[in-house]
Design a protein around this motif. Sequence first.
Motif, PDB file in Angstrom:
ATOM      1  N   CYS A   1       0.863  -1.176   0.000  1.00 12.32           N
ATOM      2  CA  CYS A   1       0.000   0.000   0.000  1.00 12.32           C
ATOM      3  C   CYS A   1       0.896   1.221   0.000  1.00 12.32           C
ATOM      4  O   CYS A   1       1.843   1.310   0.780  1.00 12.32           O
ATOM      5  N   TYR A   2       0.638   2.139  -0.899  1.00 13.89           N
ATOM      6  CA  TYR A   2       1.398   3.385  -1.007  1.00 13.89           C
ATOM      7  C   TYR A   2       0.514   4.502  -0.474  1.00 13.89           C
ATOM      8  O   TYR A   2      -0.582   4.730  -0.969  1.00 13.89           O
ATOM      9  N   SER A   3       0.995   5.179   0.555  1.00 12.37           N
ATOM     10  CA  SER A   3       0.193   6.168   1.271  1.00 12.37           C
ATOM     11  C   SER A   3       0.746   7.573   1.070  1.00 12.37           C
ATOM     12  O   SER A   3       1.964   7.772   1.059  1.00 12.37           O
ATOM     13  N   SER A   4      -0.145   8.546   0.904  1.00 16.64           N
ATOM     14  CA  SER A   4       0.221   9.957   0.783  1.00 16.64           C
ATOM     15  C   SER A   4      -0.617  10.761   1.775  1.00 16.64           C
ATOM     16  O   SER A   4      -1.840  10.800   1.665  1.00 16.64           O
ATOM     17  N   ILE A   5       0.061  11.398   2.739  1.00 18.03           N
ATOM     18  CA  ILE A   5      -0.600  12.156   3.800  1.00 18.03           C
ATOM     19  C   ILE A   5      -0.135  13.612   3.723  1.00 18.03           C
ATOM     20  O   ILE A   5       1.063  13.865   3.566  1.00 18.03           O
ATOM     21  N   PRO A   6      -1.048  14.598   3.862  1.00 15.05           N
ATOM     22  CA  PRO A   6      -0.613  16.000   3.813  1.00 15.05           C
ATOM     23  C   PRO A   6       0.404  16.316   4.914  1.00 15.05           C
ATOM     24  O   PRO A   6       0.246  15.906   6.054  1.00 15.05           O
ATOM     25  N   THR A   7       1.451  17.040   4.548  1.00 15.06           N
ATOM     26  CA  THR A   7       2.465  17.461   5.506  1.00 15.06           C
ATOM     27  C   THR A   7       1.868  18.405   6.531  1.00 15.06           C
ATOM     28  O   THR A   7       2.133  18.303   7.722  1.00 15.06           O
ATOM     29  N   SER A   8       1.051  19.324   6.068  1.00 14.18           N
ATOM     30  CA  SER A   8       0.391  20.290   6.940  1.00 14.18           C
ATOM     31  C   SER A   8      -1.098  20.292   6.587  1.00 14.18           C
ATOM     32  O   SER A   8      -1.491  20.843   5.546  1.00 14.18           O
TER      33      SER A   8
ATOM     34  N   VAL B   1      -5.648  18.577   1.837  1.00 17.12           N
ATOM     35  CA  VAL B   1      -6.799  18.295   2.696  1.00 17.12           C
ATOM     36  C   VAL B   1      -6.991  16.787   2.843  1.00 17.12           C
ATOM     37  O   VAL B   1      -7.127  16.282   3.945  1.00 17.12           O
ATOM     38  N   ARG B   2      -6.975  16.079   1.727  1.00 15.18           N
ATOM     39  CA  ARG B   2      -7.264  14.642   1.743  1.00 15.18           C
ATOM     40  C   ARG B   2      -5.982  13.812   1.794  1.00 15.18           C
ATOM     41  O   ARG B   2      -4.946  14.223   1.304  1.00 15.18           O
ATOM     42  N   GLY B   3      -6.092  12.626   2.391  1.00 14.89           N
ATOM     43  CA  GLY B   3      -5.018  11.639   2.365  1.00 14.89           C
ATOM     44  C   GLY B   3      -5.352  10.598   1.315  1.00 14.89           C
ATOM     45  O   GLY B   3      -6.526  10.324   1.050  1.00 14.89           O
ATOM     46  N   PHE B   4      -4.335  10.001   0.696  1.00 17.05           N
ATOM     47  CA  PHE B   4      -4.562   9.047  -0.378  1.00 17.05           C
ATOM     48  C   PHE B   4      -3.809   7.759  -0.114  1.00 17.05           C
ATOM     49  O   PHE B   4      -2.767   7.747   0.536  1.00 17.05           O
ATOM     50  N   GLY B   5      -4.331   6.668  -0.632  1.00 19.22           N
ATOM     51  CA  GLY B   5      -3.672   5.376  -0.537  1.00 19.22           C
ATOM     52  C   GLY B   5      -4.085   4.503  -1.704  1.00 19.22           C
ATOM     53  O   GLY B   5      -5.246   4.515  -2.128  1.00 19.22           O
ATOM     54  N   ILE B   6      -3.113   3.779  -2.240  1.00 17.65           N
ATOM     55  CA  ILE B   6      -3.400   2.842  -3.327  1.00 17.65           C
ATOM     56  C   ILE B   6      -2.724   1.525  -2.978  1.00 17.65           C
ATOM     57  O   ILE B   6      -1.630   1.502  -2.428  1.00 17.65           O
ATOM     58  N   ASP B   7      -3.428   0.438  -3.232  1.00 14.80           N
ATOM     59  CA  ASP B   7      -2.872  -0.870  -2.875  1.00 14.80           C
ATOM     60  C   ASP B   7      -2.653  -1.714  -4.124  1.00 14.80           C
ATOM     61  O   ASP B   7      -2.775  -1.227  -5.243  1.00 14.80           O
ATOM     62  N   ALA B   8      -2.316  -2.971  -3.914  1.00 10.21           N
ATOM     63  CA  ALA B   8      -1.989  -3.871  -5.017  1.00 10.21           C
ATOM     64  C   ALA B   8      -3.151  -4.070  -5.981  1.00 10.21           C
ATOM     65  O   ALA B   8      -2.938  -4.410  -7.142  1.00 10.21           O
TER      66      ALA B   8
ATOM     67  N   ASP C   1     -10.235  13.538   5.882  1.00  7.11           N
ATOM     68  CA  ASP C   1      -9.591  14.266   6.973  1.00  7.11           C
ATOM     69  C   ASP C   1      -8.062  14.224   6.888  1.00  7.11           C
ATOM     70  O   ASP C   1      -7.375  14.685   7.793  1.00  7.11           O
ATOM     71  N   GLY C   2      -7.494  13.681   5.820  1.00 10.56           N
ATOM     72  CA  GLY C   2      -6.057  13.684   5.627  1.00 10.56           C
ATOM     73  C   GLY C   2      -5.306  12.585   6.341  1.00 10.56           C
ATOM     74  O   GLY C   2      -4.090  12.561   6.339  1.00 10.56           O
ATOM     75  N   THR C   3      -6.015  11.643   6.976  1.00 11.37           N
ATOM     76  CA  THR C   3      -5.351  10.547   7.670  1.00 11.37           C
ATOM     77  C   THR C   3      -5.125   9.390   6.693  1.00 11.37           C
ATOM     78  O   THR C   3      -5.511   9.459   5.530  1.00 11.37           O
ATOM     79  N   ALA C   4      -4.514   8.328   7.185  1.00 11.25           N
ATOM     80  CA  ALA C   4      -4.277   7.160   6.345  1.00 11.25           C
ATOM     81  C   ALA C   4      -5.602   6.548   5.907  1.00 11.25           C
ATOM     82  O   ALA C   4      -6.575   6.522   6.675  1.00 11.25           O
ATOM     83  N   THR C   5      -5.645   6.069   4.691  1.00  4.88           N
ATOM     84  CA  THR C   5      -6.862   5.456   4.174  1.00  4.88           C
ATOM     85  C   THR C   5      -7.003   4.035   4.718  1.00  4.88           C
ATOM     86  O   THR C   5      -6.024   3.426   5.107  1.00  4.88           O
ATOM     87  N   PRO C   6      -8.218   3.500   4.753  1.00  2.13           N
ATOM     88  CA  PRO C   6      -8.436   2.156   5.323  1.00  2.13           C
ATOM     89  C   PRO C   6      -7.607   1.066   4.651  1.00  2.13           C
ATOM     90  O   PRO C   6      -7.181   0.135   5.311  1.00  2.13           O
ATOM     91  N   ASN C   7      -7.357   1.172   3.350  1.00  6.52           N
ATOM     92  CA  ASN C   7      -6.579   0.132   2.668  1.00  6.52           C
ATOM     93  C   ASN C   7      -5.091   0.203   3.019  1.00  6.52           C
ATOM     94  O   ASN C   7      -4.332  -0.665   2.651  1.00  6.52           O
ATOM     95  N   CYS C   8      -4.660   1.264   3.730  1.00  4.13           N
ATOM     96  CA  CYS C   8      -3.251   1.417   4.104  1.00  4.13           C
ATOM     97  C   CYS C   8      -3.023   1.311   5.612  1.00  4.13           C
ATOM     98  O   CYS C   8      -2.006   1.731   6.110  1.00  4.13           O
ATOM     99  N   GLN C   9      -3.987   0.822   6.360  1.00  5.34           N
ATOM    100  CA  GLN C   9      -3.805   0.738   7.813  1.00  5.34           C
ATOM    101  C   GLN C   9      -3.456  -0.669   8.235  1.00  5.34           C
ATOM    102  O   GLN C   9      -3.695  -1.613   7.588  1.00  5.34           O
TER     103      GLN C   9
END
Length: 166
Positions: free
Chosen positions: A129-136, A142-149, A158-166
């Motif tokens: 899972c590749y995760s992208s979270i806002p620095t500030s 604003v949003r956090g992103f995640g992509i998996d296999a 809310d900019g937190t880790a996405t469910p597929n990346c936890q």
Amino acid sequence: MKKQKGFTLIELLIVVAIIGIIAAIAIPSLLRARVSANEAAAIGDSRTVSSSMAAYQSSNSGLYDSVLTCLSAPSVGCIPNYPGTAPTFLDTQITALTSKQGYDHALIPGAVPLVINTSASPSQVLGFCYSSIPTSQNQSGVRGFGIDASGVLCNSPDGTATPNCQ
């Protein structure tokens, strides 16, 4: 005495006030545009990593890698017998996992196979899972992103880790 031509103090103050009002209207729009550009870059990087991992998987006996730098240098201890002159899968700027355009990036490796494949990378995994979270939050993004296999891109409002990346 000659009559001097020029602007009065009140005229200059009115012009300055008008410029201030225009700036107050324009600056929030520019900040929103910057946040949107940062989010678009994070989405683009996520999709790039996903497609690069898919190409890497086909060259690595059907397995992903838990080390993202193996995608930029697969012939250096990653894929056995991978030619040094063969193309790489991902740019080193993305594999460095540094903060980029207002987002922090991370690779979360999946499970290690029960039976280690000796013809694949020593750091082989079944997924990622590749995760992208806002620095500030709310400033750089604003949003956090995640992509998996699976290739599905998820976002968290809310900019937190996405469910597929936890």
